[in-house]
Design an enzyme around this catalytic site. Sequence first.
Site, PDB file in Angstrom:
ATOM      1  N   GLY A 172       0.835  -1.201   0.000  1.00  0.00           N
ATOM      2  CA  GLY A 172       0.000   0.000   0.000  1.00  0.00           C
ATOM      3  C   GLY A 172       0.866   1.246   0.000  1.00  0.00           C
ATOM      4  O   GLY A 172       1.851   1.317   0.735  1.00  0.00           O
TER       5      GLY A 172
ATOM      6  N   ASP B  81       0.218   1.872   8.545  1.00  0.00           N
ATOM      7  CA  ASP B  81      -0.168   1.025   9.683  1.00  0.00           C
ATOM      8  C   ASP B  81       0.787   1.116  10.874  1.00  0.00           C
ATOM      9  O   ASP B  81       0.422   0.720  11.985  1.00  0.00           O
ATOM     10  CB  ASP B  81      -0.262  -0.444   9.240  1.00  0.00           C
TER      11      ASP B  81
ATOM     12  N   THR C 260       4.533   2.469   5.735  1.00  0.00           N
ATOM     13  CA  THR C 260       3.138   2.012   5.764  1.00  0.00           C
ATOM     14  C   THR C 260       2.355   2.904   6.713  1.00  0.00           C
ATOM     15  O   THR C 260       2.881   3.313   7.755  1.00  0.00           O
ATOM     16  CB  THR C 260       3.025   0.546   6.232  1.00  0.00           C
TER      17      THR C 260
ATOM     18  N   ARG D 117       0.869  -5.051  -4.933  1.00  0.00           N
ATOM     19  CA  ARG D 117       1.006  -6.212  -4.044  1.00  0.00           C
ATOM     20  C   ARG D 117       1.184  -7.409  -4.970  1.00  0.00           C
ATOM     21  O   ARG D 117       0.242  -7.801  -5.655  1.00  0.00           O
ATOM     22  CB  ARG D 117      -0.237  -6.379  -3.180  1.00  0.00           C
TER      23      ARG D 117
ATOM     24  N   ARG E 137      -6.201  -3.280   8.589  1.00  0.00           N
ATOM     25  CA  ARG E 137      -6.795  -4.606   8.437  1.00  0.00           C
ATOM     26  C   ARG E 137      -6.402  -5.499   9.613  1.00  0.00           C
ATOM     27  O   ARG E 137      -7.228  -6.191  10.179  1.00  0.00           O
ATOM     28  CB  ARG E 137      -6.287  -5.218   7.126  1.00  0.00           C
TER      29      ARG E 137
ATOM     30  N   ASP F 219       4.698  -4.461   5.824  1.00  0.00           N
ATOM     31  CA  ASP F 219       5.020  -5.805   6.318  1.00  0.00           C
ATOM     32  C   ASP F 219       5.095  -6.859   5.212  1.00  0.00           C
ATOM     33  O   ASP F 219       5.980  -7.717   5.239  1.00  0.00           O
ATOM     34  CB  ASP F 219       4.038  -6.226   7.422  1.00  0.00           C
TER      35      ASP F 219
ATOM     36  N   ASP G 264       3.192  -0.738  11.779  1.00  0.00           N
ATOM     37  CA  ASP G 264       3.246  -2.025  12.475  1.00  0.00           C
ATOM     38  C   ASP G 264       4.484  -2.849  12.125  1.00  0.00           C
ATOM     39  O   ASP G 264       4.440  -4.073  12.094  1.00  0.00           O
ATOM     40  CB  ASP G 264       1.972  -2.835  12.168  1.00  0.00           C
TER      41      ASP G 264
HETATM   42  O1  F6P Z   1      -1.205  -1.601   4.660  1.00  0.00           O
HETATM   43  C1  F6P Z   1      -1.774  -0.360   4.490  1.00  0.00           C
HETATM   44  C2  F6P Z   1      -3.268  -0.476   4.297  1.00  0.00           C
HETATM   45  O2  F6P Z   1      -3.758   0.804   3.981  1.00  0.00           O
HETATM   46  C3  F6P Z   1      -4.037  -1.081   5.450  1.00  0.00           C
HETATM   47  O3  F6P Z   1      -4.295  -0.177   6.501  1.00  0.00           O
HETATM   48  C4  F6P Z   1      -5.292  -1.511   4.752  1.00  0.00           C
HETATM   49  O4  F6P Z   1      -5.916  -2.506   5.485  1.00  0.00           O
HETATM   50  C5  F6P Z   1      -4.778  -2.010   3.444  1.00  0.00           C
HETATM   51  O5  F6P Z   1      -3.565  -1.328   3.213  1.00  0.00           O
HETATM   52  C6  F6P Z   1      -5.692  -1.779   2.279  1.00  0.00           C
HETATM   53  O6  F6P Z   1      -5.051  -2.207   1.145  1.00  0.00           O
HETATM   54  P1  F6P Z   1      -5.462  -1.926  -0.356  1.00  0.00           P
HETATM   55  O7  F6P Z   1      -5.987  -0.565  -0.442  1.00  0.00           O
HETATM   56  O8  F6P Z   1      -4.197  -2.056  -1.108  1.00  0.00           O
HETATM   57  O9  F6P Z   1      -6.416  -2.967  -0.684  1.00  0.00           O
END
Ligand code: F6P
Length: 333
Positions: free
Chosen positions: A23, A140, A138, A84, A184, A115, A142
């Site tokens: 992301g 997040d 990120t 991704r 998430r 991550d 995390d």
């Molecule tokens: O990892 C960052 C993040 O924004 C999370 O907070 C979220 O759950 C996820 O990516 C959403 O991913 P995408 O928009 O790529 O589906």
Amino acid sequence: MYHLPELTPSVNIRRIAVLTSGGDAPGMNAAIRAVARAALHQGIDVLGIQRGYSGLVEADIRPLTSPLVGNILQRGGTLLKSDRCEEFHKPAVRWQGYEHLREMEVDGLVVIGGDGSLAGARQFAAETNFPLVVLPATIDNDIEGSDETIGFDTAANTGLDAIDRIRDTANSHQRLFLVEVMGRDSGFLATEVGIAGGAEMILVPEQAIDLDRVSESLKQGDSSARPSSRIIVVAEGRKPGRTQRLAQALTERGFNPQVCILGHIQRGGNPSARDRVLASCLGAVAVKVLQAGQGGCLLGVENRHLVQRPLADLGERLPLDPALLELAQLIQQ
Ligand code: F6P
């Protein structure tokens, strides 16, 4: 500001490559710029890999020049695009990426991501021994091995700005709002935004929602002498629709919640000063780490020092301290 590590060059690096993966996070551009400028300044060629590991596997790789990375410091998103890459879970596909780096005579790689990107980099480095540095990026926050990640501060402030606005309406109408923030698997963003926005409750993905506890706590609020607005910050969680399901359940129990899903608004926008500085420092030092022959690591922040942590030592995800949620509860009412 940060304390920088002392690193002595010991390897002749002629060409490096950089990619952004997972992301996107505000500040990724600042990191790309810092990697490119710090390297080019020392006569090192820089290649930009497009679309994360997908571009590495497909050899979608282009040279980066100093003007190309100009005027991006202040912009959200990523100049290099991101992805991704499910295919990168396969060893044969990772090996293909390695071969592209060898063919292009790349001596070191900088991976900017969260991550999932870190997990891919760990496997790639273990199998190929290719010198690489991961920069935590990120919203997040995390990543084990770093107190801070690029993008978190901006995303938290974006979420907070939304909550402050919702609070105006919630106060005017004495309403109950459920505000869904991203996350998430990780509740750092929900906790930060919830504490900073004075949320009456914070629901993180690490803990299942206890409906009885939520409605009990809302009833307590109702019985107070001066009814006021209430905001519950809900992290999105793994299963889509978490906040809508909660709203439905609360409606069935006689409440009248309104839902506001912040979604990807939190991932965009100009990076904060803090994210720009973090990204710039990490990007520039990543080049020095490669020159010092110390690849195979995450470059993160611990106690305001930029530190390297071997990829092999890192776990999957930084856990949230539950004491933070207790603290938030203590000061809610
Ligand atoms: O990892 C960052 C993040 O924004 C999370 O907070 C979220 O759950 C996820 O990516 C959403 O991913 P995408 O928009 O790529 O589906």
